[in-house]
Design an enzyme around this catalytic site. Sequence first.
Site, PDB file in Angstrom:
ATOM      1  N   GLU A  92     147.261 110.350  32.813  1.00 15.59           N
ATOM      2  CA  GLU A  92     146.803 109.123  32.150  1.00 15.59           C
ATOM      3  C   GLU A  92     147.319 109.011  30.721  1.00 15.59           C
ATOM      4  OE1 GLU A  92     142.571 109.207  32.495  1.00 15.59           O
ATOM      5  OE2 GLU A  92     142.600 108.618  34.610  1.00 15.59           O
ATOM      6  N   HIS A  97     150.057 117.523  28.294  1.00 15.09           N
ATOM      7  CA  HIS A  97     148.851 118.294  27.978  1.00 15.09           C
ATOM      8  C   HIS A  97     148.512 119.230  29.113  1.00 15.09           C
ATOM      9  CE1 HIS A  97     147.859 114.341  29.626  1.00 15.09           C
ATOM     10  NE2 HIS A  97     146.860 114.932  30.274  1.00 15.09           N
ATOM     11  N   HIS A  99     145.569 121.224  30.763  1.00 20.10           N
ATOM     12  CA  HIS A  99     144.111 121.327  30.848  1.00 20.10           C
ATOM     13  C   HIS A  99     143.723 122.799  31.031  1.00 20.10           C
ATOM     14  CE1 HIS A  99     143.212 116.961  31.747  1.00 20.10           C
ATOM     15  NE2 HIS A  99     144.459 116.987  32.179  1.00 20.10           N
TER      16      HIS A  99
HETATM   17  P1  AMP Z   1     145.308 113.350  32.346  1.00 22.97           P
HETATM   18  O1  AMP Z   1     144.524 112.580  33.371  1.00 22.97           O
HETATM   19  O2  AMP Z   1     145.851 114.658  32.878  1.00 22.97           O
HETATM   20  O3  AMP Z   1     146.366 112.506  31.676  1.00 22.97           O
HETATM   21  O4  AMP Z   1     144.260 113.777  31.240  1.00 22.97           O
HETATM   22  C1  AMP Z   1     144.018 113.052  30.089  1.00 22.97           C
HETATM   23  C2  AMP Z   1     142.781 113.659  29.497  1.00 22.97           C
HETATM   24  O5  AMP Z   1     142.714 113.276  28.131  1.00 22.97           O
HETATM   25  C3  AMP Z   1     141.481 113.210  30.163  1.00 22.97           C
HETATM   26  O6  AMP Z   1     140.792 114.356  30.664  1.00 22.97           O
HETATM   27  C4  AMP Z   1     140.729 112.520  29.026  1.00 22.97           C
HETATM   28  O7  AMP Z   1     139.341 112.744  29.078  1.00 22.97           O
HETATM   29  C5  AMP Z   1     141.360 113.138  27.791  1.00 22.97           C
HETATM   30  N1  AMP Z   1     141.302 112.337  26.573  1.00 22.97           N
HETATM   31  C6  AMP Z   1     141.657 111.030  26.421  1.00 22.97           C
HETATM   32  N2  AMP Z   1     141.472 110.647  25.149  1.00 22.97           N
HETATM   33  C7  AMP Z   1     141.016 111.730  24.464  1.00 22.97           C
HETATM   34  C8  AMP Z   1     140.656 111.970  23.104  1.00 22.97           C
HETATM   35  N3  AMP Z   1     140.705 111.012  22.175  1.00 22.97           N
HETATM   36  N4  AMP Z   1     140.223 113.207  22.763  1.00 22.97           N
HETATM   37  C9  AMP Z   1     140.146 114.181  23.694  1.00 22.97           C
HETATM   38  N5  AMP Z   1     140.497 114.029  24.988  1.00 22.97           N
HETATM   39  C10 AMP Z   1     140.913 112.816  25.376  1.00 22.97           C
END
Ligand code: AMP
Length: 104
Positions: A92, A97, A99
């Site tokens: 997203e 990143h 996790h």
């Molecule tokens: P992904 O679906 O692998 O792209 O993960 C994106 C992650 O970023 C999700 O788990 C979101 O909860 C996290 N996320 C989005 N915005 C923020 C933010 N401002 N601070 C910390 N985490 C975030």
Amino acid sequence: MDCIFCKIVKKEILSKMEYQDEFCTVFHDINPRAKIHLLVVPNKHIATVNDMETADEPAFGRMLKVARDTAQKLGLNAYKLLISVGKEAGQEVFHVHLHVMSVS
Ligand code: AMP
Ligand code: ZN
């Protein structure tokens, strides 16, 4: 560039930051899916693993080491590491990143 993780790296927006060095930054996921849910990001904007270049190898190596060290610092012996690559895989935020999720 309007990238939320670049802004977190530069401390232009607030996050619960655990660690930062010259290669990467670790902060808590804003919407945790585990008791401890961290994100490890390269400080440099790289949209997806598909965009990684040879010069980025040290940053990716450091991300893995820092994920391990931060997980251990927070008392985790077992944890999951996940990188989604591409929209269809559930990515997203288009700044790489890693996790780091606890299992209990
Ligand atoms: P992904 O679906 O692998 O792209 O993960 C994106 C992650 O970023 C999700 O788990 C979101 O909860 C996290 N996320 C989005 N915005 C923020 C933010 N401002 N601070 C910390 N985490 C975030
Ligand atoms: Zn970015």
